[in-house]
Design a protein around this motif. Structure first.
Motif, short mmCIF file in Angstrom:
data_model
loop_
_atom_site.label_atom_id
_atom_site.label_comp_id
_atom_site.label_asym_id
_atom_site.label_seq_id
_atom_site.Cartn_x
_atom_site.Cartn_y
_atom_site.Cartn_z
N THR A 74 0.84 -1.21 0.00
CA THR A 74 0.00 0.00 0.00
C THR A 74 0.87 1.25 0.00
OG1 THR A 74 -1.58 -1.24 1.31
CG2 THR A 74 -1.91 1.14 1.23
N VAL A 75 1.88 1.26 0.86
CA VAL A 75 2.76 2.43 0.94
C VAL A 75 3.47 2.65 -0.40
CG1 VAL A 75 4.79 3.42 2.09
CG2 VAL A 75 3.09 2.19 3.44
N ALA B 49 4.30 5.73 -5.23
CA ALA B 49 4.52 5.75 -6.68
C ALA B 49 3.55 6.71 -7.36
CB ALA B 49 4.36 4.34 -7.26
N GLN B 50 2.31 6.72 -6.87
CA GLN B 50 1.32 7.64 -7.44
C GLN B 50 1.69 9.08 -7.15
OE1 GLN B 50 -2.29 6.11 -5.82
NE2 GLN B 50 -2.65 4.76 -7.56
N LYS B 51 2.05 9.33 -5.89
CA LYS B 51 2.40 10.70 -5.48
C LYS B 51 3.60 11.24 -6.27
CE LYS B 51 2.86 12.05 -1.13
NZ LYS B 51 2.24 12.69 0.02
N LEU B 52 4.58 10.38 -6.46
CA LEU B 52 5.83 10.81 -7.09
C LEU B 52 5.78 10.72 -8.62
CD1 LEU B 52 8.18 8.90 -4.63
CD2 LEU B 52 8.03 11.39 -4.80
N GLY C 182 1.19 3.79 -15.75
CA GLY C 182 2.62 3.54 -15.58
C GLY C 182 3.02 2.97 -14.24
N SER C 183 2.12 2.91 -13.27
CA SER C 183 2.58 2.42 -11.97
C SER C 183 1.64 1.41 -11.32
CB SER C 183 2.83 3.58 -11.02
OG SER C 183 1.64 4.24 -10.72
N GLY D 66 11.62 7.50 -12.11
CA GLY D 66 12.00 6.90 -10.84
C GLY D 66 11.24 5.62 -10.60
N LEU D 67 11.62 4.93 -9.52
CA LEU D 67 10.99 3.64 -9.20
C LEU D 67 10.76 3.52 -7.71
CD1 LEU D 67 10.23 0.69 -10.16
CD2 LEU D 67 12.57 0.06 -9.51
N VAL D 68 9.59 3.04 -7.36
CA VAL D 68 9.33 2.63 -5.98
C VAL D 68 9.30 1.11 -6.01
CG1 VAL D 68 7.77 2.73 -4.01
CG2 VAL D 68 7.95 4.70 -5.56
#
Ligand code: DC
Length: 225
Positions: A21-22, A27-30, A77-78, A128-130
Motif C-alpha cells: 500500500t505504501v 509511486a502515485q504521489k511521485l 505507468g505504476s 524513478g521507481l518505488v
C-alpha cells in the motif's frame, strides 16, 4: 540501466506490514514506476507448481526462473493491475496465502534469486521507481538513495491481513494467520540468501501504532529531505 541516475525508493519489510500500500501510494504521489517484487516470486512459485518440479531440484528451478514468461499490466505507468504467467491471468491466485507460502520457500534458493535479479533491476526506469520487497535496499537496489524498512508486530500484521481477507469476502482464522505470519518471518529472515533485514542506511519505521497516512507522511519527508 544506471541506478545512480534514476531515483529509487526501496521499501522492505516482513509480510503483512503494508509495504504494498505504501509503495503504491508513493509511486502515485511521485509519478514513479512501481515494482512489486513479491509478485515476481509468487508468479515464479506458481510456475514451479504448474510444472510439478521438486523444490530441491535447483537446476530445474534455475531454468524456470531464467525463462519465466511473465507480464505485468499496469495503469498510469505504476498501478499494478494484472499479472500474466505464460499468457494466463494469475492476478487472483497470486495473492493467496498458499502462493505466498510457496513463494517464500522457493525464494530461499540462491540460483533463483540470481536468475530473477536483472528482471527486477530492469524496472528502474526514468523518472524513478518505488520497489517493495525483502531485499530491495540490501541487494537489488543497494545504491538506492531512499530506503525504508517497515516493521510492525506479528499480531498487528496478522490483524491487518485478516481485515484484508474479510474485505475480499474471504474467511480467515486469526490464530492460523498469525502462525503463518510468524512462520513466513522466520523463513524470510533466517535464509542464507538475501535474508530480510534493514539496509544499514534505511529509515526504520515501526508502523504498529501508525495509520497509513502517518507512514506515507514519514516516507514523503525522507524524499523531500
Ligand atoms: O511480499 P510478498 O508477500 O508478496 O512476498 C512473497 C514471498 O516472496 C515472501 O514471503 C518472500 C519472497 N520475496 C523475497 O524473497 N524477496 C522479495 N524481494 C520479495 C518477496
Amino acid at each position: 540501466m544506471n541506478q545512480n541516475t534514476i531515483s529509487i525508493l526501496a521499501i522492505d519489510g516482513p509480510s503483512g506490514v503494508g509495504k504494498g500500500t505504501v509503495a503504491r501510494v508513493m509511486a502515485q504521489k511521485l509519478g514513479w514506476h512501481l515494482l512489486d517484487s513479491g509478485a515476481i516470486y509468487r508468479a515464479f512459485a506458481l510456475a514451479v507448481e504448474a510444472r510439478g518440479v521438486d523444490i530441491a531440484d535447483k537446476s530445474a528451478l534455475q531454468k524456470i526462473a531464467q525463462t519465466l514468461d511473465l507480464e505485468f499490466k499496469t495503469e498510469q505507468g505504476s498501478e499494478l493491475v494484472s499479472v500474466f504467467l505464460e499468457g494466463g491471468d494469475v492476478s487472483k491466485i497470486l495473492r493467496t496465502e498458499q502462493t505466498g507460502e510457496m513463494a517464500s520457500k522457493v525464494a530461499s534458493v540462491g540460483v533463483v534469486r540470481t536468475a530473477l535479479l536483472k528482471r527486477q533491476q530492469d524496472f528502474a526506469q526514468a523518472p524513478g521507481l518505488v520497489a517493495d520487497g525483502r531485499d530491495m535496499g540490501t541487494v537489488v537496489f543497494a545504491d538506492a538513495p531512499f530506503k525504508v524498512f517497515l516493521t510492525a508486530s506479528a499480531q498487528e500484521r496478522a490483524k491487518r491481513r485478516l481485515k484484508q481477507l474479510q474485505a475480499q469476502g474471504t474467511m480467515g482464522i486469526m490464530s492460523q494467520i498469525l502462525a503463518e505470519v510468524v512462520a513466513r518471518d522466520e523463513r524470510d529472515c533466517s535464509r542464507k540468501n538475501s535474508p530480510l533485514k534493514p539496509a544499514d542506511d534505511a529509515l526504520i519505521i515501526d508502523t504498529t501504532e501508525l495509520s497509513i497516512d502517518k507512514v506515507i507522511a514519514q516516507v514523503s519527508e525522507l524524499i523531500k529531505a
